[in-house]
Design an enzyme around this catalytic site. Structure first.
Site, mmCIF file in Angstrom:
data_model
loop_
_atom_site.group_PDB
_atom_site.id
_atom_site.type_symbol
_atom_site.label_atom_id
_atom_site.label_comp_id
_atom_site.label_asym_id
_atom_site.label_seq_id
_atom_site.Cartn_x
_atom_site.Cartn_y
_atom_site.Cartn_z
ATOM 1 C CG MET B 36 -1.744 -1.258 1.365
ATOM 2 S SD MET B 36 -2.863 -1.224 2.786
ATOM 3 C CE MET B 36 -1.720 -1.238 4.147
ATOM 4 C CG ASP B 37 4.788 3.036 -2.033
ATOM 5 O OD1 ASP B 37 5.667 2.917 -2.898
ATOM 6 O OD2 ASP B 37 4.881 3.815 -1.071
ATOM 7 N N GLY B 38 2.233 5.056 -1.269
ATOM 8 C CA GLY B 38 1.819 6.324 -1.877
ATOM 9 C C GLY B 38 1.009 7.258 -1.001
ATOM 10 C CB THR B 212 -0.523 1.554 -5.058
ATOM 11 O OG1 THR B 212 -0.063 1.592 -3.693
ATOM 12 C CG2 THR B 212 -1.756 0.672 -5.150
#
Lengths: 260, 265
Positions: B36-38, B212
């Site tokens: 779950m990046d960003g 992501t």
């Protein structure tokens, strides 16, 4: 993501078109058959144009006409991994061509990987062929020619999980079973050292290019890919030097934050 | 083409859920992992404090969990906090720890009520005691749930996972729990990885991993387990990752499965 969806949709469309063709053929309607052939011609022309555009782009990139690709900062790619589907790895000449390109681009340390160990069997031939080409080229008299040569590491599945298991076994027998330690103290550094002790001293790749149908790293040594950038390049038979340069260029523009 | 009708797995007894067009129940990945990046970039791009990015990420995670459950995914693993994330500003780390506690108290509670089995993998001992306690309690209370497995990787590192597995084996051999071990092999290591919290052994390795924010790496997440995992890298930042994006990723996965079959390795 969109391009991958488009690619998958086009491939699926091809399957559907085949089913439609079989139905038209069995119906015996000449008008429908003619219509189908016209549609087929339009689609074939479209695919041809797409392919041609890809080839032209690749040519333009490899000719150095695009400044950003001409000024590639290859020093950022200290160690490149190339993972190839084992079935595709049988295409030794294709693999050789890929290595030639990598050497021409300026890469010096490359790790070739395939699950089944096909590339290990081809390693000697690949190394020899590359060396022969070097010796017969103009650079043969260059005293620095050896420094400019590609250093090749070739590994397979047995160098991944099995290697970690061997390293764990070494740590267990050497440090824990023979000592009075109550609680095994084991760190990631110990594991890295143990891997080094059993012969796995090569660095972690900065970038991994995957050639094959599956978008996965096919069991490449897990310990070594913590921060490795991973790019799927498609089938080996369709590889293009332009795509290779683009992939490397993309990597050189990336900023890794390492958790921050 | 129409939608596929599947029986709901949410324990509501007999309710039917529709799958979005193009998705097939038989080809649904059993285990989906998501990096779950960003969140921070999402907040910065809007001129907001990073904390609001994490709050937006929480909403997206909740939606992701609901959607995975709805589509019949058996295991969802999310990478919430890496061992490398401790170097972030102290204020942000404290905020995240507080957020995780809040997530367990409310979001996880909702999942538990819906027959989801929740668990946490990672160096849980390195987290604050209050968070450890909440993790332990939620895992215990949901251990008999039979719905989807929701695994959160907190203070997790793929290398640490492998190292801990080796430590556990060493401990068991020393204690005589494991008989004389001729040689450690990869099967033995696999049996001791933290993802063994997932009951069904055939679901422990992810079939699909989505990351992501456009980054193209695993960042020390499930290194061992992802050997044959289909990797899909999405440009969108995690707070913007919605149901449509999940469906797109699942569709890509299924198209590939139809074309090439499961892994042949």
């Amino acid at each position: 993501m969109f391009l991958r969806w488009l690619e998958a949709t086009i491939l699926d469309f091809g399957d559907e078109m085949h089913k439609v063709y079989m139905w038209i053929w069995s119906s015996g309607d000449l008008g429908l058959r003619l219509l189908w052939h016209i549609l087929h011609l339009i689609l074939s022309t479209w695919y041809f144009i797409i392919g041609l555009m890809g080839s032209v782009e690749s040519f333009l990139i490899s000719s150095g006409l695009f400044k950003r690709y001409r000024d590639l900062d290859i020093s950022k790619v200290q160690y490149l991994a190339v993972a190839i589907d084992s079935d595709e790895a049988l295409q030794t000449l294709k693999v050789l061509e890929l290595l030639r390109w990598l050497e021409a681009i300026g890469l010096r340390k490359v790790c070739l990987y395939d699950t089944a160990g096909v590339l290990k069997k081809s390693k000697e031939a690949l190394t020899l062929l590359l060396k022969n080409e070097r010796m017969s080229s103009e650079t043969a008299s260059d005293p620095l020619v050896e420094e400019k040569c590609l250093s090749l590491e070739v590994i397979s599945f047995s160098d991944g999980k099995q290697a970690v298991a061997k390293a764990a076994d070494v740590l267990l027998k050497k440090h824990y079973l023979s000592s009075n330690t109550e609680k095994p103290k084991l760190t990631e550094s110990d594991m890295t050292d143990a891997l080094g002790a059993i012969g796995y001293r090569e660095p972690d790749p900065d970038l991994m290019l995957i050639y094959g149908p599956a978008r996965c790293h096919m069991g490449f040594p897990a310990w070594r890919i913590r921060y490795t950038e991973i790019l799927h390049m498609g089938p080996l038979k369709s590889m293009k030097i332009g795509a290779l340069i683009k992939a490397i260029h993309r990597y050189t523009m990336v900023h890794q934050n390492y958790g921050t | 083409m129409g939608s596929s009708i599947i029986k709901s797995s949410c324990g509501t007894g007999g309710a039917y859920e529709e799958l979005p067009e193009g998705l097939e129940k038989e080809l649904m990945p059993k285990h989906v992992a998501v990096i779950m990046d960003g969140n921070r970039r999402w907040a910065k791009s809007r001129g907001l404090p990073v904390q609001l990015g994490h709050i937006a990420g929480r909403r997206a995670m909740k939606q992701l969990t609901r959607n995975c459950k709805k589509f019949g995914v058996q295991v969802l693993t999310v990478f919430a906090f890496s061992t490398e994330n401790w170097i972030r500003p102290k204020e942000e780390v404290n905020f995240l720890m507080n957020l995780f506690e809040e997530v367990i108290r409310s979001d996880m509670e909702e999942l538990i009520q819906n027959d989801v089995r929740v668990s946490v993998v990672g160096n849980v001992g390195g987290l604050r005691p209050s968070l450890q306690s909440l993790i332990s309690s939620s895992s215990e209370r949901s251990k008999d749930n039979k719905g989807m497995d929701m695994v959160t990787a907190l203070n997790y590192s793929g290398r640490h996972d492998i190292t801990e597995a080796t430590k556990q084996i060493a401990r068991k051999v020393k204690d005589g729990v494991l008989g004389s071990v001729e040689d450690i092999d990869e099967t033995l290591i696999e049996k001791h990885l933290q993802t063994n919290v997932i009951e069904e052994s055939s679901y422990r390795n992810p079939d699909l991993l989505i990351r992501t924010s456009g980054e193209l790496r695993l960042s020390n997440f499930m290194l061992w387990q992802s050997a044959y995992t289909e990797l899909i890298f999405v440009d969108k930042l995690f707070p913007d990752f919605n149901e449509g994006d999940l469906v797109e990723a699942l569709t890509l996965f299924q198209k590939r499965q139809r074309r090439y079959g499961g892994h042949k390795y």
